[in-house]
Design an enzyme around this catalytic site. Structure first.
Site, PDB file in Angstrom:
ATOM      1  N   SER A  40      12.210   5.330  15.029  1.00 43.28           N
ATOM      2  CA  SER A  40      11.018   4.895  15.763  1.00 43.28           C
ATOM      3  C   SER A  40      11.458   4.447  17.148  1.00 43.28           C
ATOM      4  O   SER A  40      11.825   3.298  17.352  1.00 43.28           O
ATOM      5  CB  SER A  40      10.333   3.752  15.010  1.00 43.28           C
ATOM      6  OG  SER A  40       9.868   4.238  13.775  1.00 43.28           O
ATOM      7  N   LEU A  41      11.411   5.370  18.097  1.00 46.45           N
ATOM      8  CA  LEU A  41      11.943   5.067  19.426  1.00 46.45           C
ATOM      9  C   LEU A  41      10.871   4.397  20.290  1.00 46.45           C
ATOM     10  O   LEU A  41      11.058   3.308  20.799  1.00 46.45           O
ATOM     11  CB  LEU A  41      12.465   6.355  20.077  1.00 46.45           C
ATOM     12  CG  LEU A  41      13.446   6.138  21.225  1.00 46.45           C
ATOM     13  CD1 LEU A  41      14.728   5.494  20.734  1.00 46.45           C
ATOM     14  CD2 LEU A  41      13.762   7.445  21.936  1.00 46.45           C
ATOM     15  N   HIS A  42       9.765   5.070  20.505  1.00 41.39           N
ATOM     16  CA  HIS A  42       8.586   4.538  21.210  1.00 41.39           C
ATOM     17  C   HIS A  42       8.772   4.258  22.699  1.00 41.39           C
ATOM     18  O   HIS A  42       7.788   3.999  23.398  1.00 41.39           O
ATOM     19  CB  HIS A  42       8.021   3.291  20.525  1.00 41.39           C
ATOM     20  CG  HIS A  42       7.671   3.502  19.072  1.00 41.39           C
ATOM     21  ND1 HIS A  42       6.979   4.604  18.633  1.00 41.39           N
ATOM     22  CD2 HIS A  42       7.941   2.764  17.963  1.00 41.39           C
ATOM     23  CE1 HIS A  42       6.824   4.530  17.317  1.00 41.39           C
ATOM     24  NE2 HIS A  42       7.404   3.442  16.892  1.00 41.39           N
ATOM     25  N   CYS A  61       7.288  -5.531  15.464  1.00 38.06           N
ATOM     26  CA  CYS A  61       6.823  -4.630  16.525  1.00 38.06           C
ATOM     27  C   CYS A  61       5.360  -4.986  16.833  1.00 38.06           C
ATOM     28  O   CYS A  61       4.530  -5.020  15.924  1.00 38.06           O
ATOM     29  CB  CYS A  61       6.952  -3.178  16.082  1.00 38.06           C
ATOM     30  SG  CYS A  61       8.647  -2.744  15.626  1.00 38.06           S
ATOM     31  N   ASN A  72      -2.643   4.045  16.595  1.00 37.62           N
ATOM     32  CA  ASN A  72      -3.783   3.637  15.787  1.00 37.62           C
ATOM     33  C   ASN A  72      -3.966   2.144  16.050  1.00 37.62           C
ATOM     34  O   ASN A  72      -3.176   1.341  15.590  1.00 37.62           O
ATOM     35  CB  ASN A  72      -3.441   3.901  14.316  1.00 37.62           C
ATOM     36  CG  ASN A  72      -4.656   3.817  13.430  1.00 37.62           C
ATOM     37  OD1 ASN A  72      -5.736   3.405  13.867  1.00 37.62           O
ATOM     38  ND2 ASN A  72      -4.494   4.182  12.186  1.00 37.62           N
ATOM     39  N   CYS A 119       3.396   8.454   1.299  1.00 43.35           N
ATOM     40  CA  CYS A 119       3.931   7.460   2.225  1.00 43.35           C
ATOM     41  C   CYS A 119       4.061   6.155   1.446  1.00 43.35           C
ATOM     42  O   CYS A 119       3.069   5.664   0.904  1.00 43.35           O
ATOM     43  CB  CYS A 119       2.958   7.321   3.394  1.00 43.35           C
ATOM     44  SG  CYS A 119       3.423   6.044   4.554  1.00 43.35           S
ATOM     45  N   CYS A 153      -0.028   1.880   9.179  1.00 51.93           N
ATOM     46  CA  CYS A 153       0.895   0.929   8.578  1.00 51.93           C
ATOM     47  C   CYS A 153       0.321  -0.478   8.396  1.00 51.93           C
ATOM     48  O   CYS A 153       0.048  -1.188   9.357  1.00 51.93           O
ATOM     49  CB  CYS A 153       2.108   0.878   9.494  1.00 51.93           C
ATOM     50  SG  CYS A 153       3.451  -0.068   8.859  1.00 51.93           S
ATOM     51  N   GLY A 212       7.122  -2.160   5.827  1.00 56.72           N
ATOM     52  CA  GLY A 212       8.516  -2.570   5.717  1.00 56.72           C
ATOM     53  C   GLY A 212       9.489  -1.719   6.502  1.00 56.72           C
ATOM     54  O   GLY A 212       9.166  -0.622   6.961  1.00 56.72           O
ATOM     55  N   CYS A 271       7.083  -7.164   6.919  1.00 63.36           N
ATOM     56  CA  CYS A 271       8.205  -6.592   7.659  1.00 63.36           C
ATOM     57  C   CYS A 271       8.711  -7.648   8.630  1.00 63.36           C
ATOM     58  O   CYS A 271       7.924  -8.411   9.186  1.00 63.36           O
ATOM     59  CB  CYS A 271       7.754  -5.345   8.430  1.00 63.36           C
ATOM     60  SG  CYS A 271       9.101  -4.477   9.274  1.00 63.36           S
ATOM     61  N   SER A 304      12.413   6.281   7.630  1.00 63.58           N
ATOM     62  CA  SER A 304      12.046   5.957   9.008  1.00 63.58           C
ATOM     63  C   SER A 304      12.543   4.560   9.346  1.00 63.58           C
ATOM     64  O   SER A 304      12.348   3.620   8.584  1.00 63.58           O
ATOM     65  CB  SER A 304      10.519   6.025   9.126  1.00 63.58           C
ATOM     66  OG  SER A 304      10.111   5.699  10.432  1.00 63.58           O
ATOM     67  N   CYS A 353       2.160  -2.908  15.500  1.00 61.81           N
ATOM     68  CA  CYS A 353       2.110  -2.524  14.082  1.00 61.81           C
ATOM     69  C   CYS A 353       1.468  -3.636  13.270  1.00 61.81           C
ATOM     70  O   CYS A 353       1.816  -4.813  13.410  1.00 61.81           O
ATOM     71  CB  CYS A 353       3.531  -2.254  13.595  1.00 61.81           C
ATOM     72  SG  CYS A 353       3.661  -2.063  11.811  1.00 61.81           S
ATOM     73  N   GLU A 410       0.822  -1.199   0.000  1.00 62.34           N
ATOM     74  CA  GLU A 410       0.000   0.000   0.000  1.00 62.34           C
ATOM     75  C   GLU A 410       0.856   1.249   0.000  1.00 62.34           C
ATOM     76  O   GLU A 410       1.995   1.253   0.470  1.00 62.34           O
ATOM     77  CB  GLU A 410      -0.932   0.009   1.209  1.00 62.34           C
ATOM     78  CG  GLU A 410      -0.392  -0.766   2.387  1.00 62.34           C
ATOM     79  CD  GLU A 410      -1.330  -0.818   3.570  1.00 62.34           C
ATOM     80  OE1 GLU A 410      -2.193  -1.699   3.574  1.00 62.34           O
ATOM     81  OE2 GLU A 410      -1.177  -0.007   4.482  1.00 62.34           O
TER      82      GLU A 410
END
Ligand code: SAH
Length: 377
Positions: free
Chosen positions: A250-252, A142, A326, A131, A369, A193, A138, A227, A145, A118
């Site tokens: 992408s720390l989170h 995570c 999300n 995007c 994502c 990915g 992937c 990213s 995701c 996508e």
């Protein structure tokens, strides 16, 4: 191009490797995979003048015309042969869903081997961001995701990445997106990915996006964001490329204990190592690094974690992008309470750190994502 040959496949239980020959076929070769010189050589090998390669490249990247019947600067007798060699169809449209009065458009594509990816186009008053996906699935796993749940199927080729952007650019140039004729100003590698796990194809795609016509799309490197979950050796390598794309990490979570579970690759390269590599990138490119932080209710949104994050980022060339989670289907996690989100922002700001809360465009069209592809499968 050797990397493109290595295409991991997802095998169903009981399926043997030799049962899946169709899905192991390489994506068609396309002019976007090649440098200008390689395109000219290819055309000469076909017994045609080298400049035909530039003409076709201009049709693809500048005029954004895919139908070779409209290539009026190329002799009619050569159009089909050139199109077959240089602009084979890379993907077919499965579905396009829109929201925000048509200014957010999410497209699901089927690639030559049947897999789905996508891309999303987002038009704002002052810019258009695309995007794009860099892999089918992937491998980073995570847990919050949608893409992470499906595992890695394969890398995308350079042309499969570039073609997502060119498709959006063509929509804009035809005036199909409300707001009039326009151009793509920004590209973010935040679709499906892990871009730095498909490093060579992604870097070639970045070159195609930034090279001027007829080699490429002529975008500014500053408008491109890569990213990553934090593949430290690849961040270091990216710093040596001389292409100052924006790096987003992408720390989170600011602490290893939590990040080990939210971003499992943290078990290999921890928060300190990832941030050190990010600061090195900032030094080498003179660019501010973006820190992505999905706010997840009662998981990573505590005030003490905001303070710890602030402590680790204070005085660094950084911008924090907070993303309300999300929720993916079936997930027990959800976005933070508004008051917790506000407090998180306040604590970072009072430490002098630049913060924005990402707008949540596309949420009603499964904009997060991997969600559209997941729904289709
Ligand atoms: N693999 C790369 C790029 C793809 S995802 C990376 O991890 O950076 C782009 C961003 O969206 C990442 O910061 C990712 O962590 C975040 N993301 C993924 N799923 C999400 C979700 N359900 N809600 C909010 N952000 C999400």
């Amino acid at each position: 191009m050797a990397e493109d040959l290595e295409m991991p496949v997802t095998l169903k239980p009981g399926e043997l490797l030799f049962d899946a020959p169709v899905r192991r076929r390489k994506p068609p070769r396309h002019l976007a995979d090649l440098t200008t010189l390689e395109r000219r050589e290819l055309v000469q090998e076909m017994g045609l003048p080298a400049f035909r390669a530039d003409q076709v490249s201009r049709q693809y990247f500048t005029r954004l015309v895919r139908d070779s019947g409209e290539w009026t600067d190329v002799p009619a007798a050569q159009r089909e042969q050139l199109a077959e060699a240089l602009t084979p169809s890379m993907m077919s449209l499965v579905r396009e869903v829109t929201c925000d009065n048509g200014t957010t458009r999410k497209t699901l594509w089927r690639l030559h081997d049947g897999v789905l990816v996508e891309s999303v186009l987002m038009r704002y008053p002052e810019r258009v961001t695309m995007c794009v996906s860099s892999q089918v699935g992937c491998g980073m796993n995570c847990p919050f995701c949608a893409t992470g749940q499906s595992g890695l199927t394969r890398n995308l080729s350079t042309a499969e990445i570039v073609d997502q952007v060119v498709a959006g650019a063509a929509e804009l140039s035809r005036g199909d997106v409300p707001g009039g004729v326009g151009r793509v100003s920004n590209v973010v590698f935040m679709g499906m990915g892990e871009p730095l796990a498909n490093y060579d194809a992604v870097m070639r795609a970045v070159r195609r996006l930034t090279e001027p016509s007829p080699s490429g799309l002529g975008m500014s490197a500053r408008g491109i964001t890569v990213s990553t979950v934090g593949l430290v050796p690849r961040i270091r390598q990216l710093a040596t490329e001389g292409i100052p794309v924006t790096l987003a990490v992408s720390l989170h979570a600011p602490d290893d204990e939590l990040r080990d579970t939210l971003v499992p690759i943290n078990n290999r390269w921890n928060v300190s190592e990832v941030l050190d590599a990010a600061w090195e990138y900032a030094r080498a490119t003179n660019r501010r690094v973006s820190i992505e932080y999905a706010l997840i209710k009662d998981i990573n949104d505590q005030a003490w974690r905001a303070d710890l994050l602030a402590k680790r980022l204070r005085g660094k060339p950084v911008h924090v992008n907070l993303i309300p989670l999300n929720p993916t289907p079936g997930s027990k996690w959800t976005a933070s309470r508004p008051e917790d989100e506000r407090e998180f922002v306040r604590r970072l700001e009072s430490a002098g750190i630049a913060v924005t809360v990402r707008d949540t465009r596309g949420r009603e069209i499964d904009g997060a994502c991997g969600q559209l592809a997941a729904a289709e499968q």
